[in-house]
Each structure stands twice: as C-alpha cells, then as structure tokens.
Design a protein around this motif. Sequence first.
Motif, PDB file in Angstrom:
ATOM      1  N   ARG A   1       0.937  -1.420  -0.156  1.00  0.00           N
ATOM      2  CA  ARG A   1      -0.010   0.103  -0.072  1.00  0.00           C
ATOM      3  C   ARG A   1       0.733   1.265   0.057  1.00  0.00           C
ATOM      4  O   ARG A   1       0.465   2.326  -0.571  1.00  0.00           O
ATOM      5  CB  ARG A   1      -0.993   0.025   1.165  1.00  0.00           C
ATOM      6  CG  ARG A   1      -0.382   0.407   2.475  1.00  0.00           C
ATOM      7  CD  ARG A   1      -1.465   0.594   3.534  1.00  0.00           C
ATOM      8  NE  ARG A   1      -0.790   0.741   4.760  1.00  0.00           N
ATOM      9  CZ  ARG A   1      -0.692  -0.164   5.935  1.00  0.00           C
ATOM     10  NH1 ARG A   1      -1.533  -1.148   5.812  1.00  0.00           N
ATOM     11  NH2 ARG A   1       0.018   0.182   7.002  1.00  0.00           N
ATOM     12  N   ASP A   2       2.008   1.258   0.656  1.00  0.00           N
ATOM     13  CA  ASP A   2       2.893   2.341   0.742  1.00  0.00           C
ATOM     14  C   ASP A   2       3.598   2.391  -0.660  1.00  0.00           C
ATOM     15  O   ASP A   2       3.774   3.700  -1.092  1.00  0.00           O
ATOM     16  CB  ASP A   2       3.907   2.170   1.947  1.00  0.00           C
ATOM     17  CG  ASP A   2       3.370   2.320   3.125  1.00  0.00           C
ATOM     18  OD1 ASP A   2       2.210   2.797   3.567  1.00  0.00           O
ATOM     19  OD2 ASP A   2       3.828   1.636   4.135  1.00  0.00           O
ATOM     20  N   LEU A   3       3.917   1.518  -1.284  1.00  0.00           N
ATOM     21  CA  LEU A   3       4.462   1.441  -2.509  1.00  0.00           C
ATOM     22  C   LEU A   3       3.783   2.076  -3.543  1.00  0.00           C
ATOM     23  O   LEU A   3       4.127   2.795  -4.677  1.00  0.00           O
ATOM     24  CB  LEU A   3       4.914   0.108  -3.045  1.00  0.00           C
ATOM     25  CG  LEU A   3       5.882  -0.121  -4.337  1.00  0.00           C
ATOM     26  CD1 LEU A   3       7.204   0.697  -3.975  1.00  0.00           C
ATOM     27  CD2 LEU A   3       5.931  -1.612  -4.651  1.00  0.00           C
ATOM     28  N   LEU A   4       2.321   1.737  -3.370  1.00  0.00           N
ATOM     29  CA  LEU A   4       1.290   2.118  -4.410  1.00  0.00           C
ATOM     30  C   LEU A   4       1.246   3.621  -4.229  1.00  0.00           C
ATOM     31  O   LEU A   4       0.783   4.349  -5.205  1.00  0.00           O
ATOM     32  CB  LEU A   4       0.153   1.458  -4.119  1.00  0.00           C
ATOM     33  CG  LEU A   4      -0.066  -0.052  -4.795  1.00  0.00           C
ATOM     34  CD1 LEU A   4      -1.326  -0.608  -4.179  1.00  0.00           C
ATOM     35  CD2 LEU A   4       0.424  -0.238  -6.207  1.00  0.00           C
ATOM     36  N   ARG A   5       1.570   4.345  -3.108  1.00  0.00           N
ATOM     37  CA  ARG A   5       1.389   5.722  -2.898  1.00  0.00           C
ATOM     38  C   ARG A   5       2.536   6.415  -3.281  1.00  0.00           C
ATOM     39  O   ARG A   5       2.663   7.780  -3.270  1.00  0.00           O
ATOM     40  CB  ARG A   5       1.064   5.931  -1.547  1.00  0.00           C
ATOM     41  CG  ARG A   5      -0.184   5.387  -0.855  1.00  0.00           C
ATOM     42  CD  ARG A   5      -0.310   5.664   0.460  1.00  0.00           C
ATOM     43  NE  ARG A   5      -1.280   4.928   1.028  1.00  0.00           N
ATOM     44  CZ  ARG A   5      -1.635   4.695   2.415  1.00  0.00           C
ATOM     45  NH1 ARG A   5      -0.684   4.744   3.250  1.00  0.00           N
ATOM     46  NH2 ARG A   5      -2.766   4.143   2.697  1.00  0.00           N
TER      47      ARG A   5
ATOM     48  N   ALA B   1       9.212  11.121  -4.079  1.00  0.00           N
ATOM     49  CA  ALA B   1       8.995  10.524  -2.926  1.00  0.00           C
ATOM     50  C   ALA B   1      10.261   9.946  -2.495  1.00  0.00           C
ATOM     51  O   ALA B   1      11.284   9.794  -3.106  1.00  0.00           O
ATOM     52  CB  ALA B   1       7.998   9.213  -2.943  1.00  0.00           C
ATOM     53  N   VAL B   2      10.397   9.607  -1.207  1.00  0.00           N
ATOM     54  CA  VAL B   2      11.803   8.959  -0.469  1.00  0.00           C
ATOM     55  C   VAL B   2      11.537   7.627  -0.209  1.00  0.00           C
ATOM     56  O   VAL B   2      10.473   7.578   0.878  1.00  0.00           O
ATOM     57  CB  VAL B   2      12.331  10.027   0.646  1.00  0.00           C
ATOM     58  CG1 VAL B   2      13.573   9.367   1.246  1.00  0.00           C
ATOM     59  CG2 VAL B   2      12.461  11.323   0.115  1.00  0.00           C
ATOM     60  N   LEU B   3      12.307   6.714  -0.447  1.00  0.00           N
ATOM     61  CA  LEU B   3      12.101   5.347  -0.170  1.00  0.00           C
ATOM     62  C   LEU B   3      13.405   5.161   0.689  1.00  0.00           C
ATOM     63  O   LEU B   3      14.444   4.959   0.231  1.00  0.00           O
ATOM     64  CB  LEU B   3      11.966   4.501  -1.397  1.00  0.00           C
ATOM     65  CG  LEU B   3      11.847   3.135  -1.039  1.00  0.00           C
ATOM     66  CD1 LEU B   3      10.423   2.806  -0.523  1.00  0.00           C
ATOM     67  CD2 LEU B   3      11.950   2.233  -2.439  1.00  0.00           C
ATOM     68  N   PRO B   4      13.045   4.934   1.966  1.00  0.00           N
ATOM     69  CA  PRO B   4      14.262   4.595   2.998  1.00  0.00           C
ATOM     70  C   PRO B   4      14.962   3.159   2.820  1.00  0.00           C
ATOM     71  O   PRO B   4      13.964   2.344   2.309  1.00  0.00           O
ATOM     72  CB  PRO B   4      13.890   4.678   4.411  1.00  0.00           C
ATOM     73  CG  PRO B   4      12.519   5.627   4.371  1.00  0.00           C
ATOM     74  CD  PRO B   4      11.992   5.287   2.789  1.00  0.00           C
TER      75      PRO B   4
END
Length: 89
Positions: free
Chosen positions: A29-33, A38-41
């Motif tokens: 769900r976070d990936l779809l947003r 966006a920052v992906l830690p």
Amino acid sequence: MADPTDANPFAQVPIEITVSVGKARPLVRDLLRLGQDAVLPLDRRVEDPVELYIGDRLIARGELQELEGEQAGQLAVRLIEVANLRGGL
C-alpha cells in the motif's frame, strides 16, 4: 614482464558487476502511494559498505566515492574486502 592473464582468451570479455547499496521493504500500500519526489528509505546508512555482485554471487565489499578531475561527479567504489574466488567472503 607480461601479465599472465593477457594470454587467457577470456581476459578481454566484459562482465557486469552489480553494486548493491541497500534494500527497502515497504508495504504494498505504501509502494502504491509513491510518486515523484517520494523518498524510499533503505536499510543502510550512507557510510555503510556496499556489496558487489556478479549474478547472485557476492564478490566484494567497498565504499562509495565520488571521482575527481575529468570524471568529477561520477560514482566509483573503493574495494575494502575481496572474496576468495574459491571460498567467498
């Protein structure tokens, strides 16, 4: 004195090395947003070693560096640990 690897016909064959700087494990769900900016830690810090792979085999660890001079701004890896080809890291 000639380099003994020069006589090997495979010495001139290029090989691709993948440098892994880290992994992320977001929920779907976070990936779809995710959107632009966006920052992906990741699971690593900037100063942590990176891993070098040929295929799925770990061959070395190193530190990211930025080149200087004519190649300023280009990323490079300084090797800090190299696998024994028979035994691995």
